[in-house]
Design a protein around this motif. Structure first.
Motif, PDB file in Angstrom:
ATOM      1  N   MET A   1      26.950  -9.379 -15.826  1.00  0.00           N
ATOM      2  CA  MET A   1      26.436 -10.436 -14.965  1.00  0.00           C
ATOM      3  C   MET A   1      27.232 -10.463 -13.672  1.00  0.00           C
ATOM      4  SD  MET A   1      26.031 -14.493 -15.798  1.00  0.00           S
ATOM      5  CE  MET A   1      27.786 -14.794 -15.928  1.00  0.00           C
ATOM      6  N   GLU A   2      26.590 -10.097 -12.578  1.00  0.00           N
ATOM      7  CA  GLU A   2      27.269 -10.087 -11.292  1.00  0.00           C
ATOM      8  C   GLU A   2      27.011 -11.400 -10.566  1.00  0.00           C
ATOM      9  OE1 GLU A   2      29.294  -7.835 -10.186  1.00  0.00           O
ATOM     10  OE2 GLU A   2      29.037  -6.560 -11.940  1.00  0.00           O
ATOM     11  N   LEU A   3      28.043 -11.902  -9.917  1.00  0.00           N
ATOM     12  CA  LEU A   3      27.898 -13.119  -9.140  1.00  0.00           C
ATOM     13  C   LEU A   3      27.386 -12.777  -7.758  1.00  0.00           C
ATOM     14  CD1 LEU A   3      31.182 -15.004 -10.072  1.00  0.00           C
ATOM     15  CD2 LEU A   3      28.886 -15.519 -10.866  1.00  0.00           C
ATOM     16  N   SER A   4      26.346 -13.494  -7.315  1.00  0.00           N
ATOM     17  CA  SER A   4      25.800 -13.265  -5.983  1.00  0.00           C
ATOM     18  C   SER A   4      26.296 -14.299  -4.989  1.00  0.00           C
ATOM     19  CB  SER A   4      24.266 -13.290  -6.040  1.00  0.00           C
ATOM     20  OG  SER A   4      23.798 -14.531  -6.544  1.00  0.00           O
ATOM     21  N   THR A   5      27.089 -15.256  -5.454  1.00  0.00           N
ATOM     22  CA  THR A   5      27.631 -16.299  -4.590  1.00  0.00           C
ATOM     23  C   THR A   5      29.133 -16.388  -4.810  1.00  0.00           C
ATOM     24  OG1 THR A   5      27.227 -17.979  -6.294  1.00  0.00           O
ATOM     25  CG2 THR A   5      25.495 -17.645  -4.663  1.00  0.00           C
ATOM     26  N   ALA A   6      29.804 -17.148  -3.955  1.00  0.00           N
ATOM     27  CA  ALA A   6      31.237 -17.353  -4.104  1.00  0.00           C
ATOM     28  C   ALA A   6      31.511 -18.034  -5.447  1.00  0.00           C
ATOM     29  CB  ALA A   6      31.765 -18.211  -2.968  1.00  0.00           C
ATOM     30  N   PRO A   7      32.653 -17.720  -6.084  1.00  0.00           N
ATOM     31  CA  PRO A   7      32.945 -18.297  -7.405  1.00  0.00           C
ATOM     32  C   PRO A   7      32.851 -19.822  -7.442  1.00  0.00           C
ATOM     33  CG  PRO A   7      34.452 -16.504  -6.956  1.00  0.00           C
ATOM     34  CD  PRO A   7      33.657 -16.707  -5.698  1.00  0.00           C
ATOM     35  N   ALA A   8      33.407 -20.500  -6.444  1.00  0.00           N
ATOM     36  CA  ALA A   8      33.355 -21.966  -6.445  1.00  0.00           C
ATOM     37  C   ALA A   8      31.910 -22.456  -6.373  1.00  0.00           C
ATOM     38  CB  ALA A   8      34.168 -22.523  -5.276  1.00  0.00           C
ATOM     39  N   ASP A   9      31.080 -21.776  -5.589  1.00  0.00           N
ATOM     40  CA  ASP A   9      29.671 -22.163  -5.486  1.00  0.00           C
ATOM     41  C   ASP A   9      28.940 -21.914  -6.799  1.00  0.00           C
ATOM     42  OD1 ASP A   9      30.066 -22.876  -2.848  1.00  0.00           O
ATOM     43  OD2 ASP A   9      29.389 -20.942  -2.055  1.00  0.00           O
ATOM     44  N   ALA A  10      29.279 -20.809  -7.468  1.00  0.00           N
ATOM     45  CA  ALA A  10      28.655 -20.510  -8.750  1.00  0.00           C
ATOM     46  C   ALA A  10      28.980 -21.577  -9.783  1.00  0.00           C
ATOM     47  CB  ALA A  10      29.110 -19.137  -9.239  1.00  0.00           C
ATOM     48  N   VAL A  11      30.230 -22.037  -9.806  1.00  0.00           N
ATOM     49  CA  VAL A  11      30.612 -23.076 -10.762  1.00  0.00           C
ATOM     50  C   VAL A  11      30.021 -24.427 -10.355  1.00  0.00           C
ATOM     51  CG1 VAL A  11      32.557 -24.284 -11.823  1.00  0.00           C
ATOM     52  CG2 VAL A  11      32.661 -21.824 -11.491  1.00  0.00           C
TER      53      VAL A  11
ATOM     54  N   ALA B   1      36.838 -30.053 -11.419  1.00  0.00           N
ATOM     55  CA  ALA B   1      38.215 -29.599 -11.191  1.00  0.00           C
ATOM     56  C   ALA B   1      38.268 -28.081 -11.065  1.00  0.00           C
ATOM     57  CB  ALA B   1      39.118 -30.064 -12.338  1.00  0.00           C
ATOM     58  N   MET B   2      37.436 -27.377 -11.823  1.00  0.00           N
ATOM     59  CA  MET B   2      37.362 -25.925 -11.709  1.00  0.00           C
ATOM     60  C   MET B   2      36.902 -25.517 -10.320  1.00  0.00           C
ATOM     61  SD  MET B   2      38.216 -24.171 -14.458  1.00  0.00           S
ATOM     62  CE  MET B   2      37.246 -22.680 -14.353  1.00  0.00           C
ATOM     63  N   VAL B   3      35.885 -26.198  -9.818  1.00  0.00           N
ATOM     64  CA  VAL B   3      35.389 -25.903  -8.464  1.00  0.00           C
ATOM     65  C   VAL B   3      36.510 -26.052  -7.446  1.00  0.00           C
ATOM     66  CG1 VAL B   3      33.811 -26.628  -6.631  1.00  0.00           C
ATOM     67  CG2 VAL B   3      32.999 -26.528  -8.998  1.00  0.00           C
ATOM     68  N   ASP B   4      37.249 -27.148  -7.540  1.00  0.00           N
ATOM     69  CA  ASP B   4      38.347 -27.400  -6.598  1.00  0.00           C
ATOM     70  C   ASP B   4      39.399 -26.302  -6.664  1.00  0.00           C
ATOM     71  OD1 ASP B   4      37.096 -29.731  -5.816  1.00  0.00           O
ATOM     72  OD2 ASP B   4      38.320 -31.027  -7.091  1.00  0.00           O
ATOM     73  N   HIS B   5      39.770 -25.896  -7.876  1.00  0.00           N
ATOM     74  CA  HIS B   5      40.845 -24.913  -8.026  1.00  0.00           C
ATOM     75  C   HIS B   5      40.395 -23.494  -7.669  1.00  0.00           C
ATOM     76  CE1 HIS B   5      42.828 -28.249 -10.050  1.00  0.00           C
ATOM     77  NE2 HIS B   5      43.958 -27.570  -9.965  1.00  0.00           N
ATOM     78  N   LEU B   6      39.100 -23.249  -7.745  1.00  0.00           N
ATOM     79  CA  LEU B   6      38.597 -21.934  -7.357  1.00  0.00           C
ATOM     80  C   LEU B   6      38.658 -21.719  -5.853  1.00  0.00           C
ATOM     81  CD1 LEU B   6      35.605 -21.538  -9.824  1.00  0.00           C
ATOM     82  CD2 LEU B   6      37.500 -19.931  -9.571  1.00  0.00           C
ATOM     83  N   THR B   7      38.852 -22.791  -5.112  1.00  0.00           N
ATOM     84  CA  THR B   7      38.983 -22.663  -3.652  1.00  0.00           C
ATOM     85  C   THR B   7      40.436 -22.507  -3.219  1.00  0.00           C
ATOM     86  OG1 THR B   7      39.120 -25.067  -3.311  1.00  0.00           O
ATOM     87  CG2 THR B   7      36.912 -24.086  -3.329  1.00  0.00           C
ATOM     88  N   VAL B   8      41.358 -22.583  -4.171  1.00  0.00           N
ATOM     89  CA  VAL B   8      42.789 -22.452  -3.862  1.00  0.00           C
ATOM     90  C   VAL B   8      43.191 -20.992  -3.995  1.00  0.00           C
ATOM     91  CG1 VAL B   8      45.122 -23.136  -4.513  1.00  0.00           C
ATOM     92  CG2 VAL B   8      43.242 -24.790  -4.678  1.00  0.00           C
ATOM     93  N   ASP B   9      43.595 -20.392  -2.921  1.00  0.00           N
ATOM     94  CA  ASP B   9      43.990 -18.980  -2.950  1.00  0.00           C
ATOM     95  C   ASP B   9      45.144 -18.751  -3.926  1.00  0.00           C
ATOM     96  OD1 ASP B   9      42.096 -18.290  -1.090  1.00  0.00           O
ATOM     97  OD2 ASP B   9      43.467 -18.368   0.624  1.00  0.00           O
ATOM     98  N   GLY B  10      44.962 -17.803  -4.826  1.00  0.00           N
ATOM     99  CA  GLY B  10      46.032 -17.421  -5.731  1.00  0.00           C
ATOM    100  C   GLY B  10      46.127 -18.224  -7.005  1.00  0.00           C
ATOM    101  N   TYR B  11      45.319 -19.289  -7.150  1.00  0.00           N
ATOM    102  CA  TYR B  11      45.424 -20.079  -8.374  1.00  0.00           C
ATOM    103  C   TYR B  11      44.964 -19.255  -9.578  1.00  0.00           C
ATOM    104  CZ  TYR B  11      45.236 -23.973 -11.631  1.00  0.00           C
ATOM    105  OH  TYR B  11      45.446 -24.791 -12.718  1.00  0.00           O
ATOM    106  N   PHE B  12      43.839 -18.552  -9.421  1.00  0.00           N
ATOM    107  CA  PHE B  12      43.349 -17.666 -10.468  1.00  0.00           C
ATOM    108  C   PHE B  12      43.547 -16.218 -10.043  1.00  0.00           C
ATOM    109  CE2 PHE B  12      40.604 -21.444 -11.289  1.00  0.00           C
ATOM    110  CZ  PHE B  12      41.033 -21.696 -12.582  1.00  0.00           C
ATOM    111  N   VAL B  13      43.796 -15.365 -11.038  1.00  0.00           N
ATOM    112  CA  VAL B  13      43.955 -13.932 -10.758  1.00  0.00           C
ATOM    113  C   VAL B  13      42.632 -13.338 -10.298  1.00  0.00           C
ATOM    114  CG1 VAL B  13      44.497 -11.686 -11.774  1.00  0.00           C
ATOM    115  CG2 VAL B  13      45.842 -13.708 -12.414  1.00  0.00           C
ATOM    116  N   SER B  14      41.547 -13.688 -10.985  1.00  0.00           N
ATOM    117  CA  SER B  14      40.226 -13.160 -10.654  1.00  0.00           C
ATOM    118  C   SER B  14      39.191 -14.279 -10.672  1.00  0.00           C
ATOM    119  CB  SER B  14      39.820 -12.056 -11.644  1.00  0.00           C
ATOM    120  OG  SER B  14      38.534 -11.570 -11.341  1.00  0.00           O
ATOM    121  N   PRO B  15      39.018 -14.988  -9.572  1.00  0.00           N
ATOM    122  CA  PRO B  15      38.035 -16.085  -9.524  1.00  0.00           C
ATOM    123  C   PRO B  15      36.626 -15.684  -9.959  1.00  0.00           C
ATOM    124  CG  PRO B  15      39.476 -16.188  -7.623  1.00  0.00           C
ATOM    125  CD  PRO B  15      39.796 -14.896  -8.322  1.00  0.00           C
ATOM    126  N   PRO B  16      36.105 -14.496  -9.601  1.00  0.00           N
ATOM    127  CA  PRO B  16      34.753 -14.142 -10.071  1.00  0.00           C
ATOM    128  C   PRO B  16      34.654 -14.087 -11.593  1.00  0.00           C
ATOM    129  CG  PRO B  16      35.386 -12.728  -8.239  1.00  0.00           C
ATOM    130  CD  PRO B  16      36.617 -13.480  -8.654  1.00  0.00           C
TER     131      PRO B  16
END
Length: 227
Positions: free
Chosen positions: A1-11, A44-59
């Motif tokens: 499953m490939e994401l076609s949008t930014a991770p935060a937008d997908a969540v 809260a996931m959406v918020d943290h997905l916009t923080v650079d470096g919080y997750f190793v692989s946001p997608p």
């Protein structure tokens, strides 16, 4: 499953789907109580997905989040929902169950059962073992711990004279989100090792479903008026 949008937008789309599923439920509906908590976590996931470096692989996190939500949403619309979700669905209107019990029972069913299966599904789609997702899996723990603390504070109004041996305190003290996620991670690793043995995988997944349902039903023990 490939994401076609930014991770935060997908969540954010996932959050919208959850919101639609529980919108309009009557006050006191146990599914609605859990749904409100789930929305807090997803926001809260959406918020943290916009923080650079919080997750190793946001997608990858966004992919797992979508697969995870699909299991809850699927249970809501199923003619025969998984055993882990039946206690909440069967007892959602019981007047003797407090809102915090509904919230924790829903979290238990979703984390203990849906999460390990979703990790395996995500790993299958990525072609990687669970260890590749381990850092981000555990990164979510801090986020969820904060939500659990808020849930207990918001939904649990206790009289000051409540005895430490009160059944409600005993029940709530028997479950924690950290322990649930640790168990979920161990189950995900076990199921991954069984992925090429269909009969063993199905037997293990079915047992996980049933035992998770047993815990959720215990968390939903009617206690209102019990002293």
């Amino acid at each position: 499953m490939e994401l076609s949008t930014a991770p935060a937008d997908a969540v954010a789309v996932v959050a919208a789907r959850i919101g639609e599923a529980v919108a309009g439920l009557p006050d006191g509906d146990g599914v609605g109580v859990f749904g409100a908590v789930y929305l807090q976590v997803t926001d809260a996931m959406v918020d943290h997905l916009t923080v650079d470096g919080y997750f190793v692989s946001p997608p990858d996190v966004a992919r797992l989040d979508a697969l995870f939500a699909d299991r809850f949403l699927g249970a809501l619309g199923a003619a025969a929902p998984p055993a882990c979700w039946r206690p909440l669905l069967d007892l959602r209107y019981h007047p003797g169950i407090r809102p915090v019990q509904f919230a924790l029972a829903g979290m238990n069913s979703h984390i203990q059962h849906d999460l390990p299966l979703s990790v395996v599904d995500s790993c299958r789609s990525l072609g990687c073992p669970p260890q590749a997702l381990q850092a981000d899996f555990h990164r979510v723990n801090d986020l969820l711990a904060g939500v659990e603390d808020r849930v207990r504070e918001e939904l649990l109004a206790l009289p000051p004279e409540l005895d430490v041996a009160d059944p409600l305190l005993h029940l709530l003290g028997s479950w924690s989100i950290d322990a649930a996620r640790d168990a979920a991670w161990a189950c995900a690793q076990m199921l991954w090792e069984l992925r090429d043995r269909p009969e063993a995988y199905t037997a293990a997944a079915d047992a996980l479903d049933r035992t998770t349902g047993m815990t959720s039903r215990c968390l939903l023990t009617p206690l209102r008026g019990v002293r």
